[in-house]
Design an enzyme around this catalytic site. Structure first.
Site, short mmCIF file in Angstrom:
data_model
loop_
_atom_site.label_atom_id
_atom_site.label_comp_id
_atom_site.label_asym_id
_atom_site.label_seq_id
_atom_site.Cartn_x
_atom_site.Cartn_y
_atom_site.Cartn_z
N HIS A 1 -15.70 -8.33 87.57
CA HIS A 1 -16.89 -9.04 87.84
C HIS A 1 -17.68 -7.86 88.20
O HIS A 1 -19.04 -8.30 88.24
CB HIS A 1 -16.67 -10.22 88.59
CG HIS A 1 -16.47 -9.97 90.02
ND1 HIS A 1 -17.87 -10.10 90.94
CD2 HIS A 1 -15.73 -9.85 90.60
CE1 HIS A 1 -17.18 -9.74 92.31
NE2 HIS A 1 -15.97 -9.75 91.88
N GLY B 1 -10.35 -7.45 92.39
CA GLY B 1 -10.16 -6.19 93.05
C GLY B 1 -9.54 -6.45 94.58
O GLY B 1 -8.64 -5.49 94.95
N THR B 2 -9.62 -7.58 95.27
CA THR B 2 -9.04 -7.97 96.28
C THR B 2 -7.39 -8.04 96.17
O THR B 2 -6.69 -7.42 97.01
CB THR B 2 -9.38 -9.37 96.87
OG1 THR B 2 -10.91 -9.36 97.04
CG2 THR B 2 -8.82 -9.69 98.24
N CYS C 1 -19.64 -9.94 101.26
CA CYS C 1 -18.69 -10.70 101.92
C CYS C 1 -18.80 -10.90 103.25
O CYS C 1 -18.32 -11.64 103.90
CB CYS C 1 -17.28 -9.59 101.91
SG CYS C 1 -16.96 -9.07 100.38
N GLN D 1 -16.04 -0.27 92.97
CA GLN D 1 -17.63 0.10 92.68
C GLN D 1 -17.76 1.07 91.76
O GLN D 1 -18.96 1.28 91.02
CB GLN D 1 -18.36 0.20 94.11
CG GLN D 1 -18.41 -0.93 94.93
CD GLN D 1 -19.30 -1.98 94.29
OE1 GLN D 1 -20.23 -1.79 93.61
NE2 GLN D 1 -19.13 -3.36 94.92
N1 PLP Z 1 -13.21 -3.49 96.74
C1 PLP Z 1 -14.55 -3.37 96.70
C2 PLP Z 1 -15.08 -1.90 97.13
C3 PLP Z 1 -15.62 -4.14 96.38
O1 PLP Z 1 -16.95 -3.84 96.65
C4 PLP Z 1 -15.28 -5.45 96.24
C5 PLP Z 1 -16.10 -6.45 96.00
O2 PLP Z 1 -16.95 -6.67 96.62
C6 PLP Z 1 -13.83 -5.56 96.23
C7 PLP Z 1 -13.11 -4.74 96.66
C8 PLP Z 1 -13.11 -7.06 95.86
O3 PLP Z 1 -13.17 -7.51 94.50
P1 PLP Z 1 -12.90 -8.99 94.16
O4 PLP Z 1 -14.22 -9.32 94.28
O5 PLP Z 1 -12.75 -8.64 92.52
O6 PLP Z 1 -11.81 -9.29 94.70
#
Ligand code: PLP
Length: 408
Positions: free
Chosen positions: A205, A74-75, A329, A183
């Site tokens: 994940h 996601g990041t 986070c 999410q």
């Molecule tokens: N965006 C949202 C809304 C999330 O909840 C998260 C993870 O907490 C992320 C992005 C980041 O995803 P990733 O852990 O796969 O980098």
């Protein structure tokens, strides 16, 4: 005293991988090790499987396979969507980006970085239920706005944003629309055409797939620049040999999760609602955070007055309960949650907030277990809180506090 169990209620932070996903991945960590870029049979075999996985992800969001790009999660998808588009489009439309105050740091920090590097930023406020008003987005759009990025559902309180309505306004203004659906994916329907988005982020994940894999949907024709330059992987959009096993595990969990979504979401909602009802019935001075209805089925965020969330978390952890205060986070930092702050919740209440997030492995007995442990922990912590009147079973009022201060 009941037996100590281990109950995981932190599925918005991460989820347990489906055994089927692991099984699907194993050959690609063992004998099927070919590089998908290689022309020989080893390479061709993995390349074919990546194409099939791309079709599965595309099918799940109503996209064409060539519009799906695999990332590390996601990041990275958020970074690629926002920086990739902002940089590609700066000359054509300008350097203005619109986002909301409740985005995940993977969006907010990217926007902050861009705002320090030649871009302008507007952050739209949310209401007390953490919902963005589409009309506020309309007002925030300027002549030089090149991107609007608003999440589909919030990770801390679960509120579901009116992305379809927002995207309609954004498109009317000729601006590109990104949404972080990390999410919401596989919990509520996510369809890129129905939502009207140009860019959409997903993560493996969070949906019972492996860590370190995700995807970005890029609508055909959207101006984009890659972030990772290298080989021609992902049609030049993301250099680097693909995480073959991760991609295959991701596709497997999506295949199953999509087929089970309706039933699963009903189960999550039933458990979530039961926990919410029993907490509200049993524990005084609690408050629900997030929209009562427009909310992810498995997410429950509640504030407990006169409680320190970290103390609560540690005590619940000792009782075998894995729950989170705010987002994963930000744990480790004592900063109050930016989401709860944006909703206008006072600091002292924010500090006593817990997020319970259910996943498909949870059972109704897990709710019973929470209710066996949580009220006792709350009682114990309130008994030692200077802000709680044990005899009256309520917080000490301002007058009482002032009277007490005057006596000393
Ligand atoms: N965006 C949202 C809304 C999330 O909840 C998260 C993870 O907490 C992320 C992005 C980041 O995803 P990733 O852990 O796969 O980098």
């Amino acid at each position: 005293m009941g037996a100590l169990r281990s109950v995981y209620l932190d599925n918005n932070a991460t989820t347990q991988m489906r055994p089927e996903a692991l099984e699907a991945m194993l050959p690609y960590l063992k004998e099927m090790y070919g590089n998908p870029s290689s022309a020989h049979r080893f390479g061709r075999a993995t390349k074919t499987r990546i194409s099939e996985a791309r079709e599965v992800i595309a099918g799940a969001i109503g996209a064409n396979p060539e519009e799906v790009y695999f990332t590390s999660g996601g990041t990275e998808s958020d970074n690629l969507a926002i920086k990739g588009h902002a940089w590609a489009d700066k000359k054509a439309s300008g350097g203005h980006i619109v986002t909301s105050t409740i985005e995940h740091p993977a969006v907010l920090e990217v926007c902050k970085y861009l705002s320090k590097n030649g871009f302008d930023l507007a952050k739209v406020d949310v209401d007390a239920d953490a919902i963005v008003d589409p009309e506020n987005v309309r007002e925030a759009i300027e002549d030089n706005t090149s991107l609007v990025t608003i999440m589909h559902a919030n990770n801390e309180v679960g509120s579901i944003q009116p992305v379809k309505e927002i995207a309609a306004i954004v498109k009317e203004k000729g601006v590109t629309m990104h949404s972080d659906a990390v999410q919401s994916f596989l919990k509520i329907p996510v369809n890129v055409d129905d939502l009207g988005v140009d860019l959409l982020s997903l993560s493996g994940h969070k949906v019972n797939g492996p860590k370190g894999v995700g995807a970005l949907y890029i609508r055909k024709g959207t101006a984009m620049r890659p972030l990772a330059h290298g080989g021609h992987h992902e049609r030049g959009m993301r250099g680097g040999t693909e995480n073959v096993a991760g991609i295959i595990g991701f596709a497997k969990t999506v295949e199953i999760g999509l087929a089970e979504m309706e039933d699963n979401s009903k189960r999550l909602k039933a458990m979530r609602d039961e926990l919410q009802r029993r907490i509200a019935e049993t524990i005084p001075n609690v408050k629900l955070n997030g929209h009562p209805e427009k909310r992810l089925p498995g997410t429950l965020n509640m504030s407990f007055e006169c409680i320190e969330g970290e103390a609560l978390l540690i005590n619940l952890d000792m009782a075998g309960l894995a729950i989170s205060t705010g987002s994963a986070c930000s744990s480790g930092s004592l900063d109050p949650s930016h989401v709860l702050m944006a909703m206008g919740i006072p600091h002292e209440i924010i500090h006593g907030s817990l997020r319970f997030s259910f996943g498909h492995e949870n059972k109704m007995e897990d709710v019973d277990y929470v209710m066996e442990k949580l009220p006792k922990v709350i009682d114990t912590l309130r008994a030692i809180s200077p802000l709680w009147d044990v005899k009256k079973g309520r917080p000490i009022s301002l007058e009482e506090a002032a009277g007490g201060a005057l006596r000393h």
